[in-house]
Motif scaffolding. Structure first.
Motif, PDB file in Angstrom:
ATOM      1  N   ARG A 384       1.112  -1.118   0.183  1.00 25.27           N
ATOM      2  CA  ARG A 384       0.020  -0.037  -0.292  1.00 25.27           C
ATOM      3  C   ARG A 384       1.326   1.178  -0.262  1.00 25.27           C
ATOM      4  NH1 ARG A 384      -2.022  -4.359   2.156  1.00 25.27           N
ATOM      5  NH2 ARG A 384      -4.736  -3.845   2.438  1.00 25.27           N
ATOM      6  N   GLU A 385       2.348   0.908  -0.434  1.00 24.07           N
ATOM      7  CA  GLU A 385       3.178   1.961   0.027  1.00 24.07           C
ATOM      8  C   GLU A 385       3.042   3.094   1.480  1.00 24.07           C
ATOM      9  OE1 GLU A 385       4.148   4.009  -4.195  1.00 24.07           O
ATOM     10  OE2 GLU A 385       2.129   3.363  -4.912  1.00 24.07           O
ATOM     11  N   ILE A 386       2.775   2.175   1.996  1.00 24.70           N
ATOM     12  CA  ILE A 386       2.598   2.716   3.897  1.00 24.70           C
ATOM     13  C   ILE A 386       3.655   3.334   4.204  1.00 24.70           C
ATOM     14  CG2 ILE A 386       2.122   3.268   6.517  1.00 24.70           C
ATOM     15  CD1 ILE A 386      -0.650   1.491   4.906  1.00 24.70           C
ATOM     16  N   ILE A 387       4.977   1.765   3.616  1.00 27.50           N
ATOM     17  CA  ILE A 387       5.763   1.897   4.378  1.00 27.50           C
ATOM     18  C   ILE A 387       6.927   1.559   3.646  1.00 27.50           C
ATOM     19  CG2 ILE A 387       6.201  -0.409   4.692  1.00 27.50           C
ATOM     20  CD1 ILE A 387       7.708   0.504   8.001  1.00 27.50           C
ATOM     21  N   PHE A 406       8.695   7.420  11.565  1.00 30.22           N
ATOM     22  CA  PHE A 406       7.708   7.193  12.154  1.00 30.22           C
ATOM     23  C   PHE A 406       6.507   8.476  12.045  1.00 30.22           C
ATOM     24  CE2 PHE A 406       4.614   7.310  15.857  1.00 30.22           C
ATOM     25  CZ  PHE A 406       4.121   5.270  15.523  1.00 30.22           C
ATOM     26  N   ALA A 407       6.120   9.402  12.016  1.00 31.92           N
ATOM     27  CA  ALA A 407       5.178  10.455  11.211  1.00 31.92           C
ATOM     28  C   ALA A 407       4.799  10.234  10.207  1.00 31.92           C
ATOM     29  CB  ALA A 407       5.894  11.824  11.737  1.00 31.92           C
ATOM     30  N   ALA A 408       5.202   9.602   9.424  1.00 33.78           N
ATOM     31  CA  ALA A 408       5.151  10.048   7.891  1.00 33.78           C
ATOM     32  C   ALA A 408       4.699   8.290   7.385  1.00 33.78           C
ATOM     33  CB  ALA A 408       6.716   9.321   7.051  1.00 33.78           C
ATOM     34  N   ILE A 409       4.950   6.869   7.985  1.00 35.28           N
ATOM     35  CA  ILE A 409       4.160   6.670   7.678  1.00 35.28           C
ATOM     36  C   ILE A 409       1.999   5.845   8.636  1.00 35.28           C
ATOM     37  CG2 ILE A 409       5.961   4.730   7.526  1.00 35.28           C
ATOM     38  CD1 ILE A 409       5.728   3.538  10.686  1.00 35.28           C
ATOM     39  N   VAL A 410       2.844   6.648   9.751  1.00 35.49           N
ATOM     40  CA  VAL A 410       1.321   6.645  10.030  1.00 35.49           C
ATOM     41  C   VAL A 410       0.292   7.575   9.639  1.00 35.49           C
ATOM     42  CG1 VAL A 410       0.105   8.223  12.184  1.00 35.49           C
ATOM     43  CG2 VAL A 410       2.284   6.232  12.527  1.00 35.49           C
ATOM     44  N   VAL A 411       0.677   9.117   9.320  1.00 34.88           N
ATOM     45  CA  VAL A 411      -0.086   9.346   7.745  1.00 34.88           C
ATOM     46  C   VAL A 411      -0.464   8.829   6.776  1.00 34.88           C
ATOM     47  CG1 VAL A 411       0.224  11.683   6.941  1.00 34.88           C
ATOM     48  CG2 VAL A 411       0.987  11.778   9.203  1.00 34.88           C
ATOM     49  N   ARG A 412       0.339   8.059   6.672  1.00 33.01           N
ATOM     50  CA  ARG A 412       0.192   7.294   4.933  1.00 33.01           C
ATOM     51  C   ARG A 412      -0.656   6.108   5.472  1.00 33.01           C
ATOM     52  NH1 ARG A 412       6.435   6.758   3.949  1.00 33.01           N
ATOM     53  NH2 ARG A 412       6.463   8.241   2.795  1.00 33.01           N
ATOM     54  N   SER A 429      10.282  23.519   6.196  1.00 31.50           N
ATOM     55  CA  SER A 429       9.484  23.314   5.562  1.00 31.50           C
ATOM     56  C   SER A 429       9.821  22.132   3.779  1.00 31.50           C
ATOM     57  CB  SER A 429       9.033  24.395   4.833  1.00 31.50           C
ATOM     58  OG  SER A 429       9.788  25.395   3.921  1.00 31.50           O
ATOM     59  N   ALA A 430      11.300  23.250   3.274  1.00 26.60           N
ATOM     60  CA  ALA A 430      12.304  22.255   2.696  1.00 26.60           C
ATOM     61  C   ALA A 430      12.064  20.430   2.704  1.00 26.60           C
ATOM     62  CB  ALA A 430      12.796  23.213   1.767  1.00 26.60           C
ATOM     63  N   GLU A 431      12.502  20.244   3.873  1.00 24.96           N
ATOM     64  CA  GLU A 431      12.555  18.750   4.627  1.00 24.96           C
ATOM     65  C   GLU A 431      11.286  17.748   4.198  1.00 24.96           C
ATOM     66  OE1 GLU A 431      15.302  17.222   4.727  1.00 24.96           O
ATOM     67  OE2 GLU A 431      16.442  18.909   5.491  1.00 24.96           O
ATOM     68  N   TRP A 432      11.763  16.087   2.791  1.00 17.45           N
ATOM     69  CA  TRP A 432      10.411  15.448   2.639  1.00 17.45           C
ATOM     70  C   TRP A 432       9.138  15.435   4.020  1.00 17.45           C
ATOM     71  CZ3 TRP A 432       9.655  11.037   5.191  1.00 17.45           C
ATOM     72  CH2 TRP A 432      10.700  10.072   5.944  1.00 17.45           C
ATOM     73  N   TYR A 433       9.846  15.593   4.896  1.00 17.25           N
ATOM     74  CA  TYR A 433       9.090  14.887   5.794  1.00 17.25           C
ATOM     75  C   TYR A 433       8.377  15.669   7.099  1.00 17.25           C
ATOM     76  CZ  TYR A 433      13.437  16.178   8.981  1.00 17.25           C
ATOM     77  OH  TYR A 433      14.510  16.928   9.407  1.00 17.25           O
ATOM     78  N   ALA A 434       8.664  16.922   5.467  1.00 15.41           N
ATOM     79  CA  ALA A 434       7.576  18.417   7.003  1.00 15.41           C
ATOM     80  C   ALA A 434       6.513  18.376   6.713  1.00 15.41           C
ATOM     81  CB  ALA A 434       7.840  19.830   5.970  1.00 15.41           C
ATOM     82  N   PRO A 435       5.759  18.344   5.966  1.00 12.98           N
ATOM     83  CA  PRO A 435       4.177  17.916   5.285  1.00 12.98           C
ATOM     84  C   PRO A 435       3.870  16.885   5.996  1.00 12.98           C
ATOM     85  CG  PRO A 435       5.028  17.966   3.305  1.00 12.98           C
ATOM     86  CD  PRO A 435       6.732  17.588   4.121  1.00 12.98           C
ATOM     87  N   TYR A 436       4.145  15.478   6.582  1.00 16.39           N
ATOM     88  CA  TYR A 436       4.042  13.953   7.282  1.00 16.39           C
ATOM     89  C   TYR A 436       3.788  14.963   8.946  1.00 16.39           C
ATOM     90  CZ  TYR A 436       5.032  11.932   3.009  1.00 16.39           C
ATOM     91  OH  TYR A 436       4.160  11.205   1.522  1.00 16.39           O
ATOM     92  N   VAL A 437       5.596  15.849   9.024  1.00 14.94           N
ATOM     93  CA  VAL A 437       5.242  15.651  10.948  1.00 14.94           C
ATOM     94  C   VAL A 437       4.272  17.300  11.056  1.00 14.94           C
ATOM     95  CG1 VAL A 437       6.498  16.868  12.193  1.00 14.94           C
ATOM     96  CG2 VAL A 437       7.388  15.701  11.062  1.00 14.94           C
ATOM     97  N   GLY A 438       3.948  17.625   9.627  1.00 18.00           N
ATOM     98  CA  GLY A 438       2.458  18.551  10.050  1.00 18.00           C
ATOM     99  C   GLY A 438       1.072  18.034   9.974  1.00 18.00           C
ATOM    100  N   THR A 439       1.043  16.763   9.298  1.00 18.41           N
ATOM    101  CA  THR A 439      -0.545  16.309   9.689  1.00 18.41           C
ATOM    102  C   THR A 439      -0.272  15.667  10.586  1.00 18.41           C
ATOM    103  OG1 THR A 439      -0.215  16.707   7.106  1.00 18.41           O
ATOM    104  CG2 THR A 439      -2.073  14.783   8.122  1.00 18.41           C
TER     105      THR A 439
END
Length: 549
Positions: A384-387, A406-412, A429-439
């Protein structure tokens, strides 16, 4: 369905079992029944959400369906729904080259009375009518094509796109042409080759040939293979593969004898008073699981699933029932009559933003998880491309996980839309994980290490992971509240629970009570860093409990 070949053959995934003759010298009726009950109970409690896969999927379903063990119809109905969704996501193509994928699913569906010729509108039998593609992966292809087709006595499917239309006789001939000089078979050996036979592959070849004993050439080859395996059986009644005695090799020969109608007490396969069943039972542990080897390696899900259906084969033979693969007496599982949310639709009280994540990369796996206890969870999330795995194609289940990962896979996993919120100064904000941490932060799943920082590259502990998973569970509509007495009673069974922090205990207790963490564990290890495989298992369990798989 997977049969493991230590070494090269580890990569093959499929296996099944059938019936056996009444054990005489073998374990008595009561001992066999007790072993079956323990294994079945372990299977139901371990494989709660069977997936399409060589481990934690078809073989567990097959063993339970053929065991007579009382399992709710919903268990099989949910598996059937999972297969439908998987096949639809694949557009009917389970694998471009490994046609044993079709065979494994056909066997499991047949065992629960489902029609493999119409799964989400696709006929899973049709690919087995393509001779060239079926034999592409080697001996496993024709072996499992025959076993699958014969479980339901299905007509050979006509495959109009095949260069060579297959027949059963062609598959039988292909197996016979690969027989080694010593009378057995190996995964890669060619006809007459002097290389030694492998018990696993020989057992599977005999299972496939069992229904063709009216052919003189098959009967002759069978006799030679049995003589070869009798000579290879060790003094304890077991077998070795790649030089190591193991339970799976025993299972495959045991199943072969059952399919052939040969008693487990046959003198050719009793050594020093030990039958194959006697030997297999030495690998079973107190909780019902099986070890891969007898050197204290611990339980192994692949070994457990094979060991389980090996016991079922013996039991069915003892009771005079059709063998594992002769499914004239397959159970019949009706359509679901549940009035609650549909399978995979989530719980009624979930946050509207939480969505079921579809399968987008079916069949995704990693070479270094074959013996991992978390293999089913890892494969389910990866499909499912979660991890994701590492750049080198591995997964590294024992590696630690950062807070950002961890934040990324939980959001996904929850199907949430990633969106940066700029709360933390150390999450550019430029880091790949910023949107996942934010959400994850916006939905209350993760907090910062301080009011202004998140420490994205720091690792998380097991208790921290439990807290974040519990928050995600609440978002999914699960009731996570527990009073102090229930928390204490739940955690008191673990001798190290006092090492956990007060703020983490309610979440730890919830995770154990909800089955997100296993109460079979002996300790919590709250302040150890959480490993990638452990986190995958926790998330997989959460999605199952939240009806999001």
């Amino acid at each position: 369905m997977s049969i493991m070949k230590k070494g090269t053959a580890l990569l093959l995934t499929l296996v099944l079992v059938l019936g056996l003759a009444v054990p005489g010298l073998a374990a008595d009726k009561a001992a066999l029944q007790a072993a079956v009950d323990k294994a079945a109970s372990y299977m139901v409690n371990t494989v709660k959400e069977p997936q399409v896969g060589s481990i934690g999927g078809e073989w567990a379903v097959l063993g339970l369906a053929r065991s007579g063990y009382e399992v709710p119809d919903t268990y099989y109905q949910d598996y059937d729904a999972t297969v439908e969704a998987y096949v639809e996501a694949c557009k009917g193509v389970l694998h471009q080259k490994k046609y044993t994928e079709y065979s494994r699913v056909i066997v499991a569906l047949t065992s629960i009375g489902k029609d493999p010729s119409n799964v989400a509108g696709y006929n899973l039998l049709t690919p087995l009518g393509d001779y060239d593609k079926t034999i592409w992966q080697g001996l496993n292809g024709p072996i499992w094509a025959l076993i699958a087709l014969d479980t339901g006595n299905y007509a050979m499917p006509q495959n109009t796109s095949a260069r060579t239309q297959a027949t059963r006789a062609m598959y039988v001939d292909e197996i016979l042409s690969r027989q080694l000089a010593d009378g057995g078979w190996s995964l890669t050996g060619t006809g007459g080759s002097p290389e030694p036979a492998d018990p696993d592959i020989t057992g599977m070849a005999l299972q496939a040939l069992a229904k063709y004993q009216d052919r003189a050439d098959v009967k002759k080859a069978t006799g030679e293979a049995l003589a070869c395996m009798s000579a290879k059986q060790d003094a304890k009644g077991g077998f070795s593969s790649w030089g190591t005695p193991n339970s799976e090799s025993v299972v495959q020969i045991l199943v072969a004898l059952c399919e052939l109608g040969i008693s487990l007490d046959d003198s050719r396969f009793v050594k020093n008073g030990h039958t194959l069943l006697d030997n297999l039972l030495t690998y079973q542990q107190a909780d019902g699981s099986f070890q891969h080897t007898a050197d204290g390696s611990g339980s192994n899900q692949m070994a457990t699933e094979q060991g389980f259906y090996g016991l079922i084969a013996a039991q069915r033979a003892r009771d005079g029932k059709p063998s594992l693969y002769r499914m004239s007496d397959a159970i019949s599982v009706g359509e679901s009559t549940s009035t609650g949310p549909a399978k995979g639709a989530g719980l009624e009280g979930k946050n509207a933003a939480v969505k079921t994540v579809p399968i987008t990369k079916p069949g995704t796996t990693f070479g270094d998880i074959i013996f991992s206890s978390e293999i089913t969870a890892i494969e389910a999330l990866a499909s499912r491309e979660i991890i994701a795995g590492m750049d080198d194609g591995s997964f590294k289940p024992d590696n630690t996980m950062t807070r950002a990962e961890f934040a990324a896979i939980v959001v996904r996993a929850l199907g949430l839309t990633p969106k940066a919120n700029g709360i933390f100064s150390d999450v550019p904000s430029a880091e790949w994980y910023a949107p996942y941490v934010g959400t994850a932060n916006s939905y209350g799943i993760v907090g910062g290490t301080t009011a202004a920082t998140f420490n994205p590259l720091g690792t998380i502990t097991r208790q921290e992971a439990a807290v974040m998973i519990a928050r995600a569970a609440k978002l999914c509509g699960m009731d996570t509240a527990m009073d102090s007495g229930a928390v204490r009673d739940t955690l008191a069974q673990f001798e190290d629970y006092v090492q956990s922090d007060d703020w983490a205990r309610p979440s730890l207790a919830f995770c154990y009570s909800a089955g997100i963490l296993s109460q079979q564990d002996l300790s919590i290890r709250p302040k150890e860093t959480a490993k990638r495989g452990e986190v995958a298992q926790m998330l997989f369990n959460l999605l199952g409990e939240a009806n999001l798989l």
